[in-house]
Write a protein that holds these residues in place. Structure first.
Motif, PDB file in Angstrom:
ATOM      1  N   LEU A 120       0.833  -1.195   0.000  1.00 17.55           N
ATOM      2  CA  LEU A 120       0.000   0.000   0.000  1.00 17.55           C
ATOM      3  C   LEU A 120       0.870   1.248   0.000  1.00 17.55           C
ATOM      4  N   TRP A 121       0.385   2.255  -0.700  1.00 18.65           N
ATOM      5  CA  TRP A 121       1.032   3.563  -0.702  1.00 18.65           C
ATOM      6  C   TRP A 121       0.008   4.630  -0.338  1.00 18.65           C
ATOM      7  N   LEU A 122       0.388   5.516   0.571  1.00 20.08           N
ATOM      8  CA  LEU A 122      -0.409   6.699   0.877  1.00 20.08           C
ATOM      9  C   LEU A 122       0.030   7.816  -0.053  1.00 20.08           C
ATOM     10  N   VAL A 123      -0.948   8.439  -0.694  1.00 16.01           N
ATOM     11  CA  VAL A 123      -0.659   9.496  -1.661  1.00 16.01           C
ATOM     12  C   VAL A 123      -1.316  10.777  -1.160  1.00 16.01           C
ATOM     13  N   PRO A 124      -0.579  11.631  -0.457  1.00 22.51           N
ATOM     14  CA  PRO A 124      -1.179  12.890   0.018  1.00 22.51           C
ATOM     15  C   PRO A 124      -1.331  13.882  -1.115  1.00 22.51           C
ATOM     16  N   ASP A 125      -2.384  14.659  -1.056  1.00 20.12           N
ATOM     17  CA  ASP A 125      -2.603  15.717  -2.043  1.00 20.12           C
ATOM     18  C   ASP A 125      -2.058  17.019  -1.465  1.00 20.12           C
ATOM     19  N   ARG A 126      -1.003  17.496  -2.026  1.00 18.35           N
ATOM     20  CA  ARG A 126      -0.400  18.734  -1.536  1.00 18.35           C
ATOM     21  C   ARG A 126      -0.854  19.902  -2.401  1.00 18.35           C
ATOM     22  N   PRO A 127      -0.844  21.113  -1.839  1.00 17.70           N
ATOM     23  CA  PRO A 127      -1.453  22.248  -2.547  1.00 17.70           C
ATOM     24  C   PRO A 127      -0.647  22.812  -3.698  1.00 17.70           C
ATOM     25  N   GLU A 128       0.561  22.297  -3.958  1.00 17.94           N
ATOM     26  CA  GLU A 128       1.307  22.870  -5.075  1.00 17.94           C
ATOM     27  C   GLU A 128       0.642  22.496  -6.396  1.00 17.94           C
TER      28      GLU A 128
ATOM     29  N   VAL B  98      -3.139   3.543  -2.750  1.00 20.00           N
ATOM     30  CA  VAL B  98      -2.947   2.609  -3.855  1.00 20.00           C
ATOM     31  C   VAL B  98      -2.569   1.251  -3.274  1.00 20.00           C
ATOM     32  N   ALA B  99      -3.210   0.199  -3.761  1.00 16.91           N
ATOM     33  CA  ALA B  99      -2.908  -1.170  -3.333  1.00 16.91           C
ATOM     34  C   ALA B  99      -2.433  -1.980  -4.523  1.00 16.91           C
ATOM     35  N   VAL B 100      -1.375  -2.763  -4.319  1.00 19.67           N
ATOM     36  CA  VAL B 100      -0.829  -3.622  -5.373  1.00 19.67           C
ATOM     37  C   VAL B 100      -0.647  -5.026  -4.812  1.00 19.67           C
ATOM     38  N   SER B 101      -1.102  -6.030  -5.566  1.00 22.35           N
ATOM     39  CA  SER B 101      -0.916  -7.433  -5.219  1.00 22.35           C
ATOM     40  C   SER B 101      -0.469  -8.184  -6.464  1.00 22.35           C
ATOM     41  N   ILE B 102       0.506  -9.059  -6.307  1.00 21.98           N
ATOM     42  CA  ILE B 102       0.961  -9.845  -7.461  1.00 21.98           C
ATOM     43  C   ILE B 102       0.316 -11.217  -7.502  1.00 21.98           C
ATOM     44  N   THR B 103      -0.553 -11.522  -6.521  1.00 21.07           N
ATOM     45  CA  THR B 103      -1.098 -12.875  -6.438  1.00 21.07           C
ATOM     46  C   THR B 103      -2.615 -12.949  -6.511  1.00 21.07           C
ATOM     47  N   ARG B 104      -3.337 -11.972  -5.964  1.00 25.12           N
ATOM     48  CA  ARG B 104      -4.782 -12.108  -5.808  1.00 25.12           C
ATOM     49  C   ARG B 104      -5.470 -10.776  -6.083  1.00 25.12           C
ATOM     50  N   PRO B 105      -6.686 -10.811  -6.650  1.00 19.78           N
ATOM     51  CA  PRO B 105      -7.438  -9.571  -6.838  1.00 19.78           C
ATOM     52  C   PRO B 105      -7.563  -8.789  -5.537  1.00 19.78           C
ATOM     53  N   VAL B 106      -7.401  -7.477  -5.619  1.00 15.22           N
ATOM     54  CA  VAL B 106      -7.307  -6.632  -4.444  1.00 15.22           C
ATOM     55  C   VAL B 106      -8.269  -5.462  -4.544  1.00 15.22           C
ATOM     56  N   GLY B 107      -8.760  -5.024  -3.407  1.00 12.55           N
ATOM     57  CA  GLY B 107      -9.565  -3.807  -3.320  1.00 12.55           C
ATOM     58  C   GLY B 107      -9.127  -3.005  -2.120  1.00 12.55           C
ATOM     59  N   VAL B 108      -9.103  -1.688  -2.255  1.00 17.32           N
ATOM     60  CA  VAL B 108      -8.703  -0.821  -1.149  1.00 17.32           C
ATOM     61  C   VAL B 108      -9.689   0.324  -1.049  1.00 17.32           C
TER      62      VAL B 108
ATOM     63  N   PRO C  95      -4.585 -15.862   4.918  1.00 18.82           N
ATOM     64  CA  PRO C  95      -4.066 -14.606   5.468  1.00 18.82           C
ATOM     65  C   PRO C  95      -3.101 -13.937   4.496  1.00 18.82           C
ATOM     66  N   PHE C  96      -2.867 -12.667   4.712  1.00 15.01           N
ATOM     67  CA  PHE C  96      -1.899 -11.941   3.903  1.00 15.01           C
ATOM     68  C   PHE C  96      -1.246 -10.864   4.754  1.00 15.01           C
ATOM     69  N   ARG C  97      -0.094 -10.412   4.305  1.00 14.88           N
ATOM     70  CA  ARG C  97       0.609  -9.321   4.957  1.00 14.88           C
ATOM     71  C   ARG C  97       0.326  -8.010   4.230  1.00 14.88           C
ATOM     72  N   VAL C  98       0.524  -6.927   4.955  1.00 16.99           N
ATOM     73  CA  VAL C  98       0.336  -5.596   4.383  1.00 16.99           C
ATOM     74  C   VAL C  98       1.552  -4.744   4.700  1.00 16.99           C
ATOM     75  N   THR C  99       2.075  -4.077   3.693  1.00 13.77           N
ATOM     76  CA  THR C  99       3.095  -3.057   3.922  1.00 13.77           C
ATOM     77  C   THR C  99       2.505  -1.713   3.517  1.00 13.77           C
ATOM     78  N   LEU C 100       2.927  -0.671   4.199  1.00 12.45           N
ATOM     79  CA  LEU C 100       2.372   0.659   3.958  1.00 12.45           C
ATOM     80  C   LEU C 100       3.511   1.670   3.957  1.00 12.45           C
ATOM     81  N   ARG C 101       3.535   2.503   2.923  1.00 15.40           N
ATOM     82  CA  ARG C 101       4.580   3.514   2.839  1.00 15.40           C
ATOM     83  C   ARG C 101       4.025   4.754   2.137  1.00 15.40           C
ATOM     84  N   PRO C 102       4.633   5.902   2.357  1.00 21.68           N
ATOM     85  CA  PRO C 102       4.203   7.101   1.638  1.00 21.68           C
ATOM     86  C   PRO C 102       4.721   7.079   0.207  1.00 21.68           C
ATOM     87  N   TRP C 103       3.923   7.595  -0.697  1.00 22.04           N
ATOM     88  CA  TRP C 103       4.390   7.746  -2.069  1.00 22.04           C
ATOM     89  C   TRP C 103       5.122   9.078  -2.200  1.00 22.04           C
ATOM     90  N   ARG C 104       6.307   8.996  -2.747  1.00 23.38           N
ATOM     91  CA  ARG C 104       7.106  10.199  -2.944  1.00 23.38           C
ATOM     92  C   ARG C 104       7.086  10.553  -4.429  1.00 23.38           C
TER      93      ARG C 104
END
Length: 231
Positions: free
Chosen positions: A10-18, A102-112, A215-224
């Motif tokens: 998972l990626w967090l995508v903040p909307d910045r005002p620029e 944004v969610a990405v999976s290489i193995t199974r259909p995903v929804g976020v 079960p599945f694991r989740v990773t979360l990071r900011p999108w740069r």
């Protein structure tokens, strides 16, 4: 036991005002550009461009291709899927307020899904309208308006993530009880999916769903945002 490759990224995508840079708009395909230009509000247009460009940059890095080369097709209920030369990776996008995920999976259909918590929302009325009786009571039992709005946003995010993984219409999932389980109950199609809450910034709730009951694991990071290319 969770297999190592059953990981949702998972990626967090903040909307910045620029202002939105031309290089983000440039990676969109013609259909996406038309959708962006249809927004009357510059703010809404910027949010659309940033979120959809982020999807392309994230997938491009995963697949090792230029972001502008990615192509989409829509399923029966509008869920975008990769098509053409670059397929085999599942992706889903959600945005609410000033945040996209944004969610990405290489193995199974995903929804976020990510939902902004709206304290002024009549959460009880909304829950009674869209959820089943038990979940409407769950929202009603929260001690104050902010807590009720938070409960409602959490449930809505779980339900929408589930439906997006399935590729169906939202109305298929709103009355599926999910407040005490990470899978749907009864004889519903939802039993073949697993849902998980995921961390979100203050004022937001988020969830991700995958097909299958493993079960599945989740990773979360900011999108740069990538630096603009220079010539």
């Amino acid at each position: 036991m969770t297999r190592p490759h059953d990981t949702v990224r998972l990626w967090l995508v903040p909307d910045r005002p620029e202002p939105t840079a031309a290089d983000l708009f440039a990676v969109l395909d013609p259909a996406e550009r038309l959708r962006a230009e249809a927004y009357r509000s510059a703010e809404d247009r910027r949010r659309f461009v940033v979120a959809h460009a982020a999807v392309r940059h994230i997938l491009a890095r995963q697949l090792g291709v230029p972001p502008a080369e990615l192509r989409w097709q829509r399923g029966p209920h509008g869920k975008p899927e990769l098509t053409g030369h670059h397929t085999g990776t599942e992706v889903n996008l959600s945005h609410s307020g000033d945040l996209a995920m944004v969610a990405v999976s290489i193995t199974r259909p995903v929804g976020v899904d990510v939902q902004r918590v709206l304290p002024r929302l009549d959460a009880v009325a909304m829950a009674e309208r869209y959820f089943g009786p038990e979940e409407a009571e769950f929202v009603r039992a929260a001690p104050d308006p902010v807590s009720r709005a938070d409960c409602f946003a959490r449930l809505w995010a779980r339900k929408e993530a589930l439906v997006k993984a399935h590729g169906g219409r939202l109305t298929q999932g709103l009355r599926i009880p999910l407040h005490e389980s990470d899978t749907g109950v009864g004889g519903s199609w939802s039993r073949d999916y697993r849902v998980s809450d995921v961390p979100a910034p203050p004022g937001y709730r988020a969830a991700v769903a995958l097909s299958g009951t493993e079960p599945f694991r989740v990773t979360l990071r900011p999108w740069r945002r990538p630096a603009p290319t220079t010539t």
